[in-house]
Write a protein that holds these residues in place. Structure first.
Motif, PDB file in Angstrom:
ATOM      1  N   ARG A  62       8.145 -11.105   2.770  1.00 30.70           N
ATOM      2  CA  ARG A  62       6.762 -10.999   3.241  1.00 30.70           C
ATOM      3  C   ARG A  62       5.868 -10.470   2.116  1.00 30.70           C
ATOM      4  O   ARG A  62       6.175  -9.423   1.518  1.00 30.70           O
ATOM      5  N   PRO A  63       4.765 -11.159   1.811  1.00 28.49           N
ATOM      6  CA  PRO A  63       3.893 -10.752   0.692  1.00 28.49           C
ATOM      7  C   PRO A  63       3.270  -9.378   0.926  1.00 28.49           C
ATOM      8  O   PRO A  63       2.870  -9.043   2.045  1.00 28.49           O
ATOM      9  N   ILE A  64       3.188  -8.590  -0.144  1.00 27.77           N
ATOM     10  CA  ILE A  64       2.621  -7.238  -0.087  1.00 27.77           C
ATOM     11  C   ILE A  64       1.282  -7.229  -0.805  1.00 27.77           C
ATOM     12  O   ILE A  64       1.170  -7.659  -1.953  1.00 27.77           O
ATOM     13  N   LYS A  65       0.263  -6.699  -0.139  1.00 22.72           N
ATOM     14  CA  LYS A  65      -1.085  -6.634  -0.691  1.00 22.72           C
ATOM     15  C   LYS A  65      -1.497  -5.171  -0.923  1.00 22.72           C
ATOM     16  O   LYS A  65      -0.970  -4.264  -0.290  1.00 22.72           O
ATOM     17  N   GLY A  66      -2.461  -4.969  -1.808  1.00 20.78           N
ATOM     18  CA  GLY A  66      -3.066  -3.653  -1.984  1.00 20.78           C
ATOM     19  C   GLY A  66      -2.367  -2.718  -2.939  1.00 20.78           C
ATOM     20  O   GLY A  66      -2.741  -1.545  -3.050  1.00 20.78           O
ATOM     21  N   LEU A  67      -1.360  -3.189  -3.671  1.00 28.65           N
ATOM     22  CA  LEU A  67      -0.611  -2.304  -4.569  1.00 28.65           C
ATOM     23  C   LEU A  67      -1.481  -1.764  -5.699  1.00 28.65           C
ATOM     24  O   LEU A  67      -1.414  -0.578  -6.038  1.00 28.65           O
ATOM     25  N   ASP A  68      -2.303  -2.626  -6.289  1.00 26.35           N
ATOM     26  CA  ASP A  68      -3.163  -2.180  -7.391  1.00 26.35           C
ATOM     27  C   ASP A  68      -4.177  -1.152  -6.914  1.00 26.35           C
ATOM     28  O   ASP A  68      -4.460  -0.167  -7.610  1.00 26.35           O
ATOM     29  N   ALA A  69      -4.726  -1.353  -5.721  1.00 26.31           N
ATOM     30  CA  ALA A  69      -5.713  -0.408  -5.177  1.00 26.31           C
ATOM     31  C   ALA A  69      -5.079   0.957  -4.940  1.00 26.31           C
ATOM     32  O   ALA A  69      -5.698   2.004  -5.200  1.00 26.31           O
ATOM     33  N   ALA A  70      -3.838   0.960  -4.460  1.00 29.76           N
ATOM     34  CA  ALA A  70      -3.151   2.233  -4.224  1.00 29.76           C
ATOM     35  C   ALA A  70      -2.851   2.941  -5.542  1.00 29.76           C
ATOM     36  O   ALA A  70      -3.065   4.153  -5.681  1.00 29.76           O
ATOM     37  N   ASP A  71      -2.365   2.184  -6.517  1.00 20.61           N
ATOM     38  CA  ASP A  71      -2.046   2.774  -7.818  1.00 20.61           C
ATOM     39  C   ASP A  71      -3.287   3.301  -8.540  1.00 20.61           C
ATOM     40  O   ASP A  71      -3.177   4.177  -9.406  1.00 20.61           O
ATOM     41  N   ALA A  72      -4.457   2.769  -8.188  1.00 22.68           N
ATOM     42  CA  ALA A  72      -5.698   3.191  -8.851  1.00 22.68           C
ATOM     43  C   ALA A  72      -6.208   4.535  -8.342  1.00 22.68           C
ATOM     44  O   ALA A  72      -7.085   5.152  -8.969  1.00 22.68           O
ATOM     45  N   ILE A  73      -5.686   5.002  -7.226  1.00 23.01           N
ATOM     46  CA  ILE A  73      -6.114   6.296  -6.680  1.00 23.01           C
ATOM     47  C   ILE A  73      -5.605   7.420  -7.578  1.00 23.01           C
ATOM     48  O   ILE A  73      -4.468   7.393  -8.054  1.00 23.01           O
ATOM     49  N   GLU A  74      -6.443   8.399  -7.803  1.00 24.13           N
ATOM     50  CA  GLU A  74      -6.099   9.509  -8.691  1.00 24.13           C
ATOM     51  C   GLU A  74      -4.838  10.225  -8.213  1.00 24.13           C
ATOM     52  O   GLU A  74      -4.674  10.519  -7.028  1.00 24.13           O
ATOM     53  N   ASP A  75      -3.931  10.486  -9.158  1.00 17.52           N
ATOM     54  CA  ASP A  75      -2.688  11.225  -8.907  1.00 17.52           C
ATOM     55  C   ASP A  75      -1.755  10.511  -7.926  1.00 17.52           C
ATOM     56  O   ASP A  75      -0.936  11.154  -7.255  1.00 17.52           O
ATOM     57  N   VAL A  76      -1.865   9.190  -7.828  1.00 20.56           N
ATOM     58  CA  VAL A  76      -0.974   8.397  -6.974  1.00 20.56           C
ATOM     59  C   VAL A  76      -0.177   7.426  -7.841  1.00 20.56           C
ATOM     60  O   VAL A  76      -0.723   6.803  -8.750  1.00 20.56           O
ATOM     61  N   LYS A  77       1.112   7.316  -7.561  1.00 19.28           N
ATOM     62  CA  LYS A  77       1.969   6.319  -8.202  1.00 19.28           C
ATOM     63  C   LYS A  77       2.818   5.664  -7.121  1.00 19.28           C
ATOM     64  O   LYS A  77       3.463   6.353  -6.329  1.00 19.28           O
ATOM     65  N   VAL A  78       2.791   4.345  -7.077  1.00 18.78           N
ATOM     66  CA  VAL A  78       3.601   3.600  -6.116  1.00 18.78           C
ATOM     67  C   VAL A  78       4.908   3.183  -6.788  1.00 18.78           C
ATOM     68  O   VAL A  78       4.906   2.369  -7.712  1.00 18.78           O
ATOM     69  N   PHE A  79       6.006   3.772  -6.323  1.00 18.50           N
ATOM     70  CA  PHE A  79       7.317   3.407  -6.843  1.00 18.50           C
ATOM     71  C   PHE A  79       7.917   2.340  -5.924  1.00 18.50           C
ATOM     72  O   PHE A  79       7.945   2.493  -4.709  1.00 18.50           O
ATOM     73  N   HIS A  80       8.399   1.269  -6.538  1.00 22.05           N
ATOM     74  CA  HIS A  80       8.984   0.170  -5.779  1.00 22.05           C
ATOM     75  C   HIS A  80      10.470   0.419  -5.541  1.00 22.05           C
ATOM     76  O   HIS A  80      11.171   0.919  -6.420  1.00 22.05           O
ATOM     77  N   ALA A  81      10.936   0.056  -4.350  1.00 23.28           N
ATOM     78  CA  ALA A  81      12.354   0.171  -4.015  1.00 23.28           C
ATOM     79  C   ALA A  81      12.891  -1.208  -3.652  1.00 23.28           C
ATOM     80  O   ALA A  81      13.562  -1.852  -4.447  1.00 23.28           O
ATOM     81  N   GLY A  82      12.558  -1.684  -2.454  1.00 22.15           N
ATOM     82  CA  GLY A  82      13.014  -2.999  -2.023  1.00 22.15           C
ATOM     83  C   GLY A  82      11.936  -4.043  -2.186  1.00 22.15           C
ATOM     84  O   GLY A  82      11.382  -4.548  -1.197  1.00 22.15           O
ATOM     85  N   THR A  83      11.598  -4.392  -3.431  1.00 19.26           N
ATOM     86  CA  THR A  83      10.597  -5.426  -3.687  1.00 19.26           C
ATOM     87  C   THR A  83      11.157  -6.486  -4.629  1.00 19.26           C
ATOM     88  O   THR A  83      12.110  -6.240  -5.368  1.00 19.26           O
ATOM     89  N   LYS A  84      10.506  -7.652  -4.599  1.00 21.29           N
ATOM     90  CA  LYS A  84      10.923  -8.764  -5.438  1.00 21.29           C
ATOM     91  C   LYS A  84       9.710  -9.606  -5.788  1.00 21.29           C
ATOM     92  O   LYS A  84       8.794  -9.751  -4.970  1.00 21.29           O
ATOM     93  N   LEU A  85       9.699 -10.140  -7.002  1.00 21.44           N
ATOM     94  CA  LEU A  85       8.635 -11.064  -7.411  1.00 21.44           C
ATOM     95  C   LEU A  85       9.042 -12.484  -7.034  1.00 21.44           C
ATOM     96  O   LEU A  85      10.095 -12.966  -7.439  1.00 21.44           O
ATOM     97  N   VAL A  86       8.196 -13.143  -6.237  1.00 24.23           N
ATOM     98  CA  VAL A  86       8.426 -14.535  -5.850  1.00 24.23           C
ATOM     99  C   VAL A  86       7.183 -15.335  -6.221  1.00 24.23           C
ATOM    100  O   VAL A  86       6.115 -15.124  -5.644  1.00 24.23           O
ATOM    101  N   ASP A  87       7.321 -16.200  -7.209  1.00 18.18           N
ATOM    102  CA  ASP A  87       6.180 -16.997  -7.703  1.00 18.18           C
ATOM    103  C   ASP A  87       5.002 -16.102  -8.068  1.00 18.18           C
ATOM    104  O   ASP A  87       3.842 -16.402  -7.736  1.00 18.18           O
ATOM    105  N   GLY A  88       5.311 -14.970  -8.723  1.00 17.01           N
ATOM    106  CA  GLY A  88       4.270 -14.070  -9.178  1.00 17.01           C
ATOM    107  C   GLY A  88       3.714 -13.146  -8.115  1.00 17.01           C
ATOM    108  O   GLY A  88       2.833 -12.325  -8.397  1.00 17.01           O
TER     109      GLY A  88
END
Length: 430
Positions: A353-379
């Protein structure tokens, strides 16, 4: 230098992210990695359990340091084989990793080393274990406060907390008869259920010196208020006020030092990360389990706060020089990791299932999104596991860190995404 991190979860993303910040590191590889490590490092399409391929890659690329993240390859002897191949590798040997690989071995060692833990019995068959429950708890109305555990590795799910005789019998059936956790259920443990708050104390050791890290608190049950089935961890925060300096000293003297000495006496000297899962009871801290690697999700908030170069610490452990290392430096601010999971976890779930909003979350001050169960499918980033992301944030107080973490969570969406809403709320009760 070149570093290879073995694994593909949130812990490995956090390790790769922190290691890449070292001025001494030229390149970080992660095998197999995930969609997040593809951003912060270089993914290598080799399974974390494929020892021959990993050794060949490390030799070909002249890797200077290998860090094995997950428990399965450690228990399978990856460190031993890599060292035999002439590689510098951080982690315990196969013999030492049995501390996590076998709960029966761990409990027996705790008992012989006089380390406080729950009283227990071990069983080689479901029939034997069920007979014990029937004999010990004859009255069906009597409470049965026990925990039934599969002996081997079960991805954090082979522990079933019970309150009634039927729940205990069902747990035994799931582990020993249905083999819900595979070969992990060849042996099982029934132990008394301890009452108190759980906490995690991690330490790095070279077999002689122990460097204790700030205490963290994990959230194992799936749902708010610590309800629902156990998971691999739905979030964590660090430091936890439940363990003050006095209690930390007691954990070091009564748990960490004795287990390192016991492993040495057993001719299984321990090098690597020693993770003590503790229950803080009215009678003092008691060991629930030992893990032999960084916890996931505890690793994420811990490494967010670490200011010392992690490569320096790991190399000192590998070379037996931890005693020469200066005290670790930490950011004074607390950190919180909120795990976002797939619909259905810890049971069955759909992937892709495609995941949206990762860049917006990472852009928040003092926030880092660590990936666990993710995969790149066609970018496009998609979910590829039960625990998908660890949204991690820092703040001047635990409450502010929580606010930042959940701000990050609100930016991220995919079909069926969910998380606990109360990560770190226990801190208010301390």
């Amino acid at each position: 230098m070149k570093v290879l991190v073995v694994g593909g979860g949130g812990r490995e993303h956090a390790l790769a992210w922190k290691i890449s910040q070292s001025p001494r590191v030229e390149q970080v590889f992660v095998a197999p990695g995930n969609a997040g490590t593809a951003r912060d490092a270089t993914n290598v399409p080799i399974a974390a359990t494929d020892k021959p391929a990993l050794i060949a890659f490390a030799q070909k690329e002249s890797i200077d340091l290998v860090i094995v993240g997950p428990e399965a390859p450690l228990v399978d002897g990856m460190v031993d084989e890599m060292e035999e191949a002439g590689l510098r590798v951080f982690g315990p040997s196969k013999a030492a990793a049995e501390l996590e690989g076998s709960k029966v071995f761990c409990k027996n060692l705790l008992y012989t080393a006089n380390i406080p833990t729950a009283s227990y019995r071990t069983f080689r068959s479901g029939e034997e274990a069920s007979r014990y429950i029937w004999d010990r708890y004859g009255d069906p109305s009597e409470p049965v406060p026990v925990v039934v555990k599969a002996d081997g590795l079960a991805a954090g799910k082979g522990v079933i907390v019970c309150s009634t005789r039927q729940e205990a019998l069902d747990a035994i059936d799931r582990i020993a008869s249905q083999r819900e956790f595979g070969d992990a259920g060849k042996e099982l443990i029934i132990e008394e259920r301890l009452i108190g708050q759980e906490a995690s104390v991690l330490a790095i050791t070279d077999g002689e010196t122990i460097v204790t890290l700030p205490a963290a608190q994990d959230h194992k049950p799936a749902y708010d208020g610590d309800t629902g089935p156990n998971t691999g961890g739905m979030g964590a925060y660090c430091p936890t006020p439940i363990i003050d300096e006095e209690l930390m000293s007691k954990v070091e003297s009564d748990v960490l030092v004795p287990i390192v000495h016991a492993m040495k006496r057993a001719r299984r000297p321990f090098k690597g990360v020693l993770y003590a899962g503790l229950m803080l009871t009215a009678a003092g801290p008691k060991v629930l389990e030992f893990n032999v690697r960084f916890g996931d999700p505890e690793c994420q908030p811990l490494l967010m706060r670490l200011k010392t170069d992690l490569v320096d610490v790991i190399e000192a452990a590998v070379d037996g020089r931890l005693g020469e290392l200066a005290p670790l430096e930490w950011d004074d601010r607390p950190s919180i990791c909120v795990v976002m999971a797939s619909e259905g976890y810890p049971g069955d779930y759909e992937k892709g299932r495609p995941i949206k909003g990762l860049d917006a979350a990472d852009a928040i001050e003092d926030v880092k999104v660590f990936h666990a169960g993710t995969k790149l499918v066609d970018g496009e980033v998609t979910n590829d596991g039960g625990r998908v992301l660890g949204v991690t944030a820092m703040g001047d107080t635990i409450a502010k860190a929580k606010l930042q973490a959940y701000r990050g969570v609100k930016e991220i969406r995919w079909q069926g995404a969910w998380c606990r809403k109360d990560i770190s709320d226990k801190a208010r009760l301390q």
